[in-house]
Design a protein around this motif. Structure first.
Motif, PDB file in Angstrom:
ATOM      1  N   GLN A  14      51.236  43.979  36.435  1.00  0.00           N
ATOM      2  CA  GLN A  14      51.281  44.094  37.904  1.00  0.00           C
ATOM      3  C   GLN A  14      50.201  43.206  38.518  1.00  0.00           C
ATOM      4  OE1 GLN A  14      53.397  46.253  39.638  1.00  0.00           O
ATOM      5  NE2 GLN A  14      54.309  46.750  37.653  1.00  0.00           N
ATOM      6  N   PRO A  15      50.535  42.373  39.514  1.00  0.00           N
ATOM      7  CA  PRO A  15      49.489  41.611  40.195  1.00  0.00           C
ATOM      8  C   PRO A  15      48.547  42.560  40.941  1.00  0.00           C
ATOM      9  CG  PRO A  15      51.677  40.766  40.725  1.00  0.00           C
ATOM     10  CD  PRO A  15      51.873  42.085  40.021  1.00  0.00           C
ATOM     11  N   ARG A  16      47.254  42.324  40.801  1.00  0.00           N
ATOM     12  CA  ARG A  16      46.255  43.183  41.436  1.00  0.00           C
ATOM     13  C   ARG A  16      45.183  42.321  42.092  1.00  0.00           C
ATOM     14  NH1 ARG A  16      46.899  48.836  41.611  1.00  0.00           N
ATOM     15  NH2 ARG A  16      47.736  49.584  39.652  1.00  0.00           N
ATOM     16  N   THR A  17      44.676  42.816  43.207  1.00  0.00           N
ATOM     17  CA  THR A  17      43.497  42.210  43.808  1.00  0.00           C
ATOM     18  C   THR A  17      42.396  43.259  43.771  1.00  0.00           C
ATOM     19  OG1 THR A  17      44.855  40.861  45.272  1.00  0.00           O
ATOM     20  CG2 THR A  17      42.533  41.117  45.864  1.00  0.00           C
ATOM     21  N   LEU A  18      41.355  42.966  43.005  1.00  0.00           N
ATOM     22  CA  LEU A  18      40.250  43.908  42.832  1.00  0.00           C
ATOM     23  C   LEU A  18      39.157  43.570  43.833  1.00  0.00           C
ATOM     24  CD1 LEU A  18      40.138  43.654  38.931  1.00  0.00           C
ATOM     25  CD2 LEU A  18      41.456  45.280  40.325  1.00  0.00           C
ATOM     26  N   HIS A  19      38.554  44.573  44.423  1.00  0.00           N
ATOM     27  CA  HIS A  19      37.442  44.370  45.354  1.00  0.00           C
ATOM     28  C   HIS A  19      36.212  44.995  44.720  1.00  0.00           C
ATOM     29  CE1 HIS A  19      40.234  43.216  48.600  1.00  0.00           C
ATOM     30  NE2 HIS A  19      41.026  44.077  47.996  1.00  0.00           N
ATOM     31  N   ALA A  20      35.308  44.155  44.264  1.00  0.00           N
ATOM     32  CA  ALA A  20      34.169  44.703  43.531  1.00  0.00           C
ATOM     33  C   ALA A  20      33.022  43.697  43.544  1.00  0.00           C
ATOM     34  CB  ALA A  20      34.576  44.995  42.084  1.00  0.00           C
TER      35      ALA A  20
END
Ligand code: FES
Ligand code: FES
Length: 152
Positions: A14-20
């Motif tokens: 699954q394409p994911r955009t992580l904010h970290a």
């Protein structure tokens, strides 16, 4: 204090955009942001393999990987190993049938390591199984049930 960044990757296809924060551990982002709590923390310092995931097909300890390093990467966690919602991976099934799990803390990492080993070496020798699982420690099983699971 550094700012949070966006990291784009695929997790279990699954394409994911992580904010970290760039140096946040992949282990924590997987567990706390994506709620993929199958990946466990044991030692937190690269010794036990409980946090094992695959990145671009390679075994890594996710407690040692800053999230910024997975930009563009393909991550597989234990949640992405089963064939479908109703069918476990053969390695997962073998761990159940052979009693390869007790408390279960090491099990996701063991299964990921075994899946990776068997993809590269479909009929491993005992030595190859020992080497393939050398980065994964278990405090419960005495290892024989785990080896039997991988042989199965
Ligand atoms: Fe990562 Fe032990 S928690 S190697
Ligand atoms: Fe408990 Fe392996 S089953 S640490």
């Amino acid at each position: 204090m550094p700012s949070k960044i966006e990291t784009r990757c695929k997790v279990n296809d699954q394409p994911r955009t992580l904010h970290a924060y760039p140096m946040e551990r992949l282990l924590d982002v997987l567990r706390e942001q994506l709620h993929l709590t199958g990946t466990k923390e044991g030692c937190g310092e690269g010794e036990c393999g409980a946090c094992t995931v695959l990145i671009d097909g390679k075994i890594v300890n996710s407690c040692l990987v800053p999230v910024a390093q997975v930009e563009g990467g393909e991550i597989k966690t234990i949640e992405g190993v089963a064939v479908s919602e109703s069918q476990l991976h053969a390695v997962q099934q073998a761990f159940i049938e052979c009693g390869g799990a007790q408390c279960g803390i090491c099990t996701p990492g063991m299964v990921i390591a075994a899946v990776s080993l068997l993809e590269k070496t479909p009929n491993p020798t005992e030595g190859e199984i020992r080497n393939g699982l050398a980065g994964n420690l278990c405090r419960c099983t005495g290892y024989m049930k785990i080896f039997e699971s991988v042989v199965r």
